[in-house]
Design a protein around this motif. Sequence first.
Motif, PDB file in Angstrom:
ATOM      1  N   ALA A 285      32.840  42.631  10.402  1.00  0.00           N
ATOM      2  CA  ALA A 285      32.130  43.846   9.808  1.00  0.00           C
ATOM      3  C   ALA A 285      31.984  43.376   8.072  1.00  0.00           C
ATOM      4  O   ALA A 285      30.959  43.495   7.511  1.00  0.00           O
ATOM      5  CB  ALA A 285      33.273  45.032   9.463  1.00  0.00           C
ATOM      6  N   SER A 286      33.054  42.696   7.497  1.00  0.00           N
ATOM      7  CA  SER A 286      32.899  42.104   6.286  1.00  0.00           C
ATOM      8  C   SER A 286      31.954  41.120   6.099  1.00  0.00           C
ATOM      9  O   SER A 286      31.054  41.021   5.228  1.00  0.00           O
ATOM     10  CB  SER A 286      34.301  41.553   5.845  1.00  0.00           C
ATOM     11  OG  SER A 286      34.276  41.018   4.556  1.00  0.00           O
TER      12      SER A 286
ATOM     13  N   ALA B  94      31.036  50.493   2.152  1.00  0.00           N
ATOM     14  CA  ALA B  94      31.263  48.963   1.733  1.00  0.00           C
ATOM     15  C   ALA B  94      30.042  48.241   1.257  1.00  0.00           C
ATOM     16  O   ALA B  94      30.075  47.623   0.090  1.00  0.00           O
ATOM     17  CB  ALA B  94      31.802  48.017   2.856  1.00  0.00           C
TER      18      ALA B  94
ATOM     19  N   ARG C  27      34.663  54.174   7.858  1.00  0.00           N
ATOM     20  CA  ARG C  27      33.822  52.952   8.205  1.00  0.00           C
ATOM     21  C   ARG C  27      32.597  53.167   8.759  1.00  0.00           C
ATOM     22  O   ARG C  27      32.520  54.328   9.522  1.00  0.00           O
ATOM     23  CB  ARG C  27      34.650  51.930   8.837  1.00  0.00           C
ATOM     24  CG  ARG C  27      35.979  51.532   8.092  1.00  0.00           C
ATOM     25  CD  ARG C  27      36.661  50.382   8.779  1.00  0.00           C
ATOM     26  NE  ARG C  27      37.778  50.026   7.612  1.00  0.00           N
ATOM     27  CZ  ARG C  27      38.992  49.581   8.217  1.00  0.00           C
ATOM     28  NH1 ARG C  27      39.128  49.238   9.260  1.00  0.00           N
ATOM     29  NH2 ARG C  27      39.946  49.287   7.139  1.00  0.00           N
ATOM     30  N   GLY C  28      31.489  52.468   8.845  1.00  0.00           N
ATOM     31  CA  GLY C  28      30.358  52.594   9.768  1.00  0.00           C
ATOM     32  C   GLY C  28      29.416  53.607   9.130  1.00  0.00           C
ATOM     33  O   GLY C  28      28.382  53.786   9.490  1.00  0.00           O
TER      34      GLY C  28
ATOM     35  N   PRO D 135      39.612  53.369   7.266  1.00  0.00           N
ATOM     36  CA  PRO D 135      39.456  53.173   8.653  1.00  0.00           C
ATOM     37  C   PRO D 135      38.562  54.518   8.972  1.00  0.00           C
ATOM     38  O   PRO D 135      37.549  54.214   9.877  1.00  0.00           O
ATOM     39  CB  PRO D 135      40.845  53.350   9.397  1.00  0.00           C
ATOM     40  CG  PRO D 135      41.832  52.876   8.478  1.00  0.00           C
ATOM     41  CD  PRO D 135      41.405  53.076   6.911  1.00  0.00           C
TER      42      PRO D 135
ATOM     43  N   ALA E 157      36.426  54.352  -0.314  1.00  0.00           N
ATOM     44  CA  ALA E 157      35.939  53.223  -0.454  1.00  0.00           C
ATOM     45  C   ALA E 157      36.137  52.667  -1.775  1.00  0.00           C
ATOM     46  O   ALA E 157      35.969  53.388  -2.615  1.00  0.00           O
ATOM     47  CB  ALA E 157      34.617  53.124   0.119  1.00  0.00           C
TER      48      ALA E 157
ATOM     49  N   THR F 239      37.418  49.708   2.847  1.00  0.00           N
ATOM     50  CA  THR F 239      37.090  51.022   3.164  1.00  0.00           C
ATOM     51  C   THR F 239      37.991  51.645   4.149  1.00  0.00           C
ATOM     52  O   THR F 239      38.429  50.854   5.021  1.00  0.00           O
ATOM     53  CB  THR F 239      35.602  50.957   4.012  1.00  0.00           C
ATOM     54  OG1 THR F 239      34.693  50.400   3.229  1.00  0.00           O
ATOM     55  CG2 THR F 239      35.255  52.318   4.417  1.00  0.00           C
TER      56      THR F 239
END
Length: 89
Positions: free
Chosen positions: A66-67, A40, A35-36, A32, A12, A30
């Motif tokens: 998401a952003s 970020a 992510r989660g 893939p 990230a 970030t």
Amino acid sequence: MFVVREHGQVVAAAGYRAWPSRTAHIAVLTAPGARGRGLARVTGSVTVAHALAAGLLPQWCARSPASRRVAAVLGFEELGSQLSVEIAG
């Protein structure tokens, strides 16, 4: 630029570019597979704090859902939209 590394790999990153009128245009990326996990939010938060400390007004152009969620968590409010056009050459 602020980064998070895992096993020597950047997973990230966030930073900003100073634009006219003392605006900080923020970018957050970030990987893939990472992510989660809130990365970020972490890198974005540090970037926003750095921009504010430099006397800049942070701007976050959130396109993906998401952003947009990360931006909202950090206190940003949607004030408009952006249209991008690519002209085939």
